[in-house]
Design an enzyme around this catalytic site. Structure first.
Site, PDB file in Angstrom:
ATOM      1  N   LYS A   1       7.283 -50.780  10.419  1.00 35.89           N
ATOM      2  CA  LYS A   1       6.743 -51.895  11.578  1.00 35.89           C
ATOM      3  C   LYS A   1       5.463 -51.251  11.884  1.00 35.89           C
ATOM      4  O   LYS A   1       4.899 -50.069  11.517  1.00 35.89           O
ATOM      5  CB  LYS A   1       7.723 -51.485  12.831  1.00 35.89           C
ATOM      6  CG  LYS A   1       7.757 -50.206  13.244  1.00 35.89           C
ATOM      7  CD  LYS A   1       6.579 -49.821  14.466  1.00 35.89           C
ATOM      8  CE  LYS A   1       6.485 -48.145  14.665  1.00 35.89           C
ATOM      9  NZ  LYS A   1       5.423 -47.991  15.759  1.00 35.89           N
TER      10      LYS A   1
ATOM     11  N   ASP B   1      11.867 -46.197  17.817  1.00 38.13           N
ATOM     12  CA  ASP B   1      11.538 -47.389  16.986  1.00 38.13           C
ATOM     13  C   ASP B   1      12.848 -48.061  16.533  1.00 38.13           C
ATOM     14  O   ASP B   1      12.650 -49.159  15.916  1.00 38.13           O
ATOM     15  CB  ASP B   1      10.599 -47.249  16.112  1.00 38.13           C
ATOM     16  CG  ASP B   1       9.277 -46.702  16.730  1.00 38.13           C
ATOM     17  OD1 ASP B   1       8.968 -47.093  17.603  1.00 38.13           O
ATOM     18  OD2 ASP B   1       8.462 -45.739  16.122  1.00 38.13           O
TER      19      ASP B   1
END
Ligand code: C5P
Length: 301
Positions: free
Chosen positions: A22, A155
């Protein structure tokens, strides 16, 4: 994408799953909390290339992890195979939560460089939760998996959600999907020196005008435009530069010589810039390499 099992081994005790990375294309810090952490508002994009993880159930209660044959030495060096690896931590968290002692052998074909600021480790943890929940037939719900993910890192919830893009709040664990049109390309480059997340947060300047993610969300919904490339924002870029002089030099040099604005992803030290298409990403990558001597990565979502 996590949640979809792209390949099966052909037998019921083995499965293979992709584990993406990401980047943060927007990050604003909302304020300090009583637990010492900061509340964030951040827009994350799931990016490729992805790692591929293979899980094989074993008769014993052993959990073991190896790297796939042919893994580059540069990646192998930064990838621990002991209990500190997020893959094994996620597997153990799942076993503890369910009170089971099932075993598995896990093989990681790594494409996302470790410690590159691209959340390769968080993606691996998300993939592990999804895969072992299925392989061990634990039947935990998505909500239960998300609760476990929260305990492992900030995350992981986003990468567990399977969303291509989302606004994430809290420490990042609260995930709200946003639509994305078309493909988005980025170049990333990481200085040799990493950043301490705690040190970056300690250098935050006093709160000023709060940036809102509406503009970047609109730009993501509309497909790539130069407005999108210019709306990338991370409140942590300046504090990250103030704790890492190599990063500061790199950002300033690239700004001056290439006119390209780099933003850290998360708390750095990896920096990213958006590109209009793959061809432009290749051009940016070769210019970045010429100016910095560092090897950039090309990412896409
Ligand atoms: O998430 P991680 O454990 O890497 O965070 C390291 C440190 O960074 C925390 O102990 C905290 O001081 C700071 N931090 C923060 N707010 C966040 C994330 C990290 O203040 N949302």
């Amino acid at each position: 994408m996590p949640g979809s099992f792209n390949a099966r081994c052909g037998i019921s005790d083995c499965l293979t799953i992709r584990s993406p990375s990401k980047i943060n294309v927007f990050l604003e810090v909302l304020g300090k909390r009583s637990d010492g952490f900061h509340d964030l508002e951040t827009v994350m994009l799931r990016t490729q290339p992805a790692d591929v993880l293979q899980f094989r159930a074993v008769e014993s209660d052993q959990l073991s992890l190896t790297l796939a044959a042919g893994t580059s030495p540069a990646i192998a060096t930064g990838f621990p195979l002991d209990g500190s690896n997020l893959i094994l931590r996620a597997a153990n968290a799942l076993r503890d939560a369910c009170g089971v002692r099932f075993g598995a052998h896990i093989t990681a074909a790594k494409k996302v460089p470790p410690e590159s600021g691209l959340a390769g480790g968080s993606g691996n943890a998300a993939a592990t939760l999804l895969a072992l929940n299925r392989l061990w037939r634990l039947n935990l719900t998505q909500v239960e998996l998300h609760r476990l993910a929260e305990t492992l890192g900030s995350d992981i919830n986003f990468l567990l959600s399977g969303c291509r893009a989302a606004i994430c709040r809290g420490r990042g664990e609260s995930v709200e999907q946003i639509p994305l049109r078309g493909r988005f390309y980025f170049v990333s480059v990481r200085p040799r020196t990493g950043n301490s997340t705690a040190a970056v947060f300690r250098r935050l300047p006093p709160p000023t005008d709060r940036r809102c993610p509406e503009k970047i969300v609109q730009n993501l919904c509309g497909g790539f435009s130069s407005a999108f490339a210019m709306s990338l924002f991370n409140r942590l870029t300046e504090p990250a530069m103030s704790v890492n002089s190599e990063l500061a030099g790199l950002v300033q040099r690239v700004r001056k010589t290439l006119g390209l604005e780099l933003h850290v992803s998360g708390s750095g030290s990896t920096c990213v810039a958006a590109a209009a298409n793959y061809r432009q990403a290749v051009v940016f990558a070769s210019r970045l390499w010429a100016v910095t001597g560092l090897t950039p990565n090309i990412l896409w979502s």
